[in-house]
Design a protein around this motif. Structure first.
Motif, PDB file in Angstrom:
ATOM      1  N   ALA A 187       0.793  -1.233   0.000  1.00 40.50           N
ATOM      2  CA  ALA A 187       0.000   0.000   0.000  1.00 40.50           C
ATOM      3  C   ALA A 187       0.829   1.290   0.000  1.00 40.50           C
ATOM      4  O   ALA A 187       0.272   2.378   0.125  1.00 40.50           O
ATOM      5  CB  ALA A 187      -0.951  -0.008   1.203  1.00 40.50           C
ATOM      6  N   ALA A 190      -8.144 -12.780   0.362  1.00 37.75           N
ATOM      7  CA  ALA A 190      -6.892 -12.291   0.952  1.00 37.75           C
ATOM      8  C   ALA A 190      -6.625 -12.934   2.312  1.00 37.75           C
ATOM      9  O   ALA A 190      -5.475 -13.125   2.697  1.00 37.75           O
ATOM     10  CB  ALA A 190      -6.939 -10.766   1.104  1.00 37.75           C
ATOM     11  N   TYR A 215      -2.582 -17.104  -0.036  1.00 36.11           N
ATOM     12  CA  TYR A 215      -2.923 -16.151  -1.099  1.00 36.11           C
ATOM     13  C   TYR A 215      -2.053 -14.910  -0.964  1.00 36.11           C
ATOM     14  O   TYR A 215      -2.013 -14.257   0.076  1.00 36.11           O
ATOM     15  CB  TYR A 215      -4.397 -15.748  -1.040  1.00 36.11           C
ATOM     16  N   MET A 256       0.723 -15.315   4.371  1.00 36.61           N
ATOM     17  CA  MET A 256       0.395 -15.808   5.702  1.00 36.61           C
ATOM     18  C   MET A 256       0.163 -14.694   6.717  1.00 36.61           C
ATOM     19  O   MET A 256      -0.189 -14.979   7.865  1.00 36.61           O
ATOM     20  CB  MET A 256       1.520 -16.705   6.174  1.00 36.61           C
TER      21      MET A 256
HETATM   22  N1  LIG Z   1      -2.816  -2.982   3.238  1.00 38.79           N
HETATM   23  C1  LIG Z   1      -3.068  -3.666   2.116  1.00 38.79           C
HETATM   24  N2  LIG Z   1      -3.388  -3.010   0.964  1.00 38.79           N
HETATM   25  C2  LIG Z   1      -3.642  -3.692  -0.173  1.00 38.79           C
HETATM   26  N3  LIG Z   1      -3.598  -5.044  -0.272  1.00 38.79           N
HETATM   27  C3  LIG Z   1      -3.307  -5.752   0.834  1.00 38.79           C
HETATM   28  C4  LIG Z   1      -3.020  -5.119   2.072  1.00 38.79           C
HETATM   29  N4  LIG Z   1      -2.768  -6.071   2.996  1.00 38.79           N
HETATM   30  C5  LIG Z   1      -2.890  -7.242   2.346  1.00 38.79           C
HETATM   31  N5  LIG Z   1      -3.221  -7.067   1.054  1.00 38.79           N
HETATM   32  C6  LIG Z   1      -3.501  -8.106   0.051  1.00 38.79           C
HETATM   33  O1  LIG Z   1      -3.791  -9.328   0.713  1.00 38.79           O
HETATM   34  C7  LIG Z   1      -2.874 -10.351   0.334  1.00 38.79           C
HETATM   35  C8  LIG Z   1      -2.632 -11.271   1.491  1.00 38.79           C
HETATM   36  O2  LIG Z   1      -1.961 -10.568   2.551  1.00 38.79           O
HETATM   37  P1  LIG Z   1      -1.066 -11.406   3.571  1.00 38.79           P
HETATM   38  O3  LIG Z   1      -0.478 -10.462   4.553  1.00 38.79           O
HETATM   39  O4  LIG Z   1      -1.880 -12.531   4.119  1.00 38.79           O
HETATM   40  O5  LIG Z   1       0.055 -12.049   2.636  1.00 38.79           O
HETATM   41  P2  LIG Z   1       1.338 -11.348   1.981  1.00 38.79           P
HETATM   42  O6  LIG Z   1       1.560 -10.009   2.593  1.00 38.79           O
HETATM   43  O7  LIG Z   1       1.167 -11.381   0.513  1.00 38.79           O
HETATM   44  O8  LIG Z   1       2.507 -12.351   2.407  1.00 38.79           O
HETATM   45  P3  LIG Z   1       3.140 -12.498   3.887  1.00 38.79           P
HETATM   46  O9  LIG Z   1       2.243 -11.766   4.828  1.00 38.79           O
HETATM   47  O10 LIG Z   1       3.195 -13.957   4.141  1.00 38.79           O
HETATM   48  O11 LIG Z   1       4.474 -11.881   3.812  1.00 38.79           O
HETATM   49  C9  LIG Z   1      -1.657  -9.597  -0.145  1.00 38.79           C
HETATM   50  O12 LIG Z   1      -0.832 -10.359  -1.017  1.00 38.79           O
HETATM   51  C10 LIG Z   1      -2.293  -8.400  -0.838  1.00 38.79           C
HETATM   52  O13 LIG Z   1      -2.788  -8.769  -2.116  1.00 38.79           O
END
Ligand SMILES: Nc1ncnc2c1ncn2[C@@H]1O[C@H](COP(=O)(O)OP(=O)(O)OP(=O)(O)O)[C@@H](O)[C@H]1O
Ligand SMILES: [Mg+2]
Lengths: 116, 142
Positions: free
Chosen positions: B58, B89, B94, B110
């Motif tokens: 973001a 998400a 994912y 995760m």
């Molecule tokens: N603040 C945010 N703004 C936009 N998209 C988000 C945000 N937080 C999460 N996402 C979306 O949700 C998905 C899943 O988030 P999650 O934290 O579970 O995994 P990640 O960040 O991709 O990997 P990890 O947390 O394991 O490092 C992200 O890949 C992204 O597409």
């Protein structure tokens, strides 16, 4: 196992917080994926990793870990060492690879999760 | 401590190496307040995952932590692209994180499930093109 024993088993070099090497640890984990460490690690006080960036130390701080070992002689920069010092985390480097380093500690008696 | 205490942070989205600074600071603050270590760990992990998400997905944002008598509330707000399908998400595995993020040790999909696991309540409000607000609550004490 004392942190000083880990140093000996891995023939490692201590980069900071040597004053804490007499602390006792009961389990360790090895991973290059901080996502995994944050999600699955429980109560392991030692992190072995081939990844070198400040997030490794911050992840260790979040998990209340007290020792970070960088494998394959990857030397962390000053910024990483400063971060570790702020939290009293012992940092070492070893020339062993991750698999071998974990194996040496495991067979030396330092386990994963089960006997914590 | 009947009044709540509030801590505010700007989370810089430009620089991945600084990601997580706010969480490290909060951990220190909570320790000084004498909060128990299990609560501190849950708050730290949840906030750190959320902070990293704001940086990776973001372009940064703000973090607010409210310490009340029986709970700690974490509000992470960004003006990023938003999350299209929140249920998706939230699924473990994912991720839309690019490869360079994977090589930094993140992007396994995760974080959000881990945030949920470590908190007693979690709410995600998100609008495409407007931003995302994640509100989490950890109960503690009595
Ligand atoms: N603040 C945010 N703004 C936009 N998209 C988000 C945000 N937080 C999460 N996402 C979306 O949700 C998905 C899943 O988030 P999650 O934290 O579970 O995994 P990640 O960040 O991709 O990997 P990890 O947390 O394991 O490092 C992200 O890949 C992204 O597409
Ligand atoms: Mg994430």
């Amino acid at each position: 196992m004392k942190i000083s024993t880990i140093k000996e088993l891995l023939n490692a070099q201590i980069l900071c917080c040597e004053e804490n090497i007499n602390r006792e640890v009961f389990s360790a984990c090895g991973s290059d994926l901080m996502s995994d460490v944050l999600a699955y690690v429980k109560d392991q006080a030692v992190l072995l990793t081939g990844l070198v960036n400040p997030q490794v130390i911050r992840t260790a701080v979040m998990m209340d870990m007290i020792c970070v070992i960088f494998v394959r002689s990857k030397k962390p920069g000053d910024e990483i060492i400063e971060l570790a010092k702020e939290s009293g985390i012992v940092v070492m480097i070893t020339d062993k690879r991750l698999y071998e380093a974990c194996g040496l500690l495991y067979s030396g008696g330092l386990r994963g999760n089960e006997n914590k | 401590m009947s009044d709540k205490l509030t801590f505010n942070f700007d989370v810089d989205g430009e620089d991945f190496t600084s990601a997580g600074q706010a969480s490290v600071q909060i951990k220190r603050n909570l320790r000084q307040l004498g909060i128990d270590s299990d609560t501190i760990r849950r708050v730290s992990i949840a906030m750190y995952e959320g902070e990293i998400n704001m940086v990776i997905h973001a372009g940064g944002g703000t973090a607010q932590v409210n310490v009340c008598e029986n709970c700690i509330e974490i509000v992470l707000k960004d003006e990023g692209p938003g999350i299209k399908d929140i249920d998706l998400a939230m699924q473990e595995g994912y991720s839309t994180a690019p490869d360079n993020i994977r090589s930094l040790g993140f992007g396994a999909g995760m974080g959000l499930p881990n945030m949920k696991r470590n908190t007693d309540e979690m709410k995600i409000e998100s609008e495409i093109g407007v931003g995302t607000t994640v509100t989490m609550r950890v109960n503690y004490g009595g």
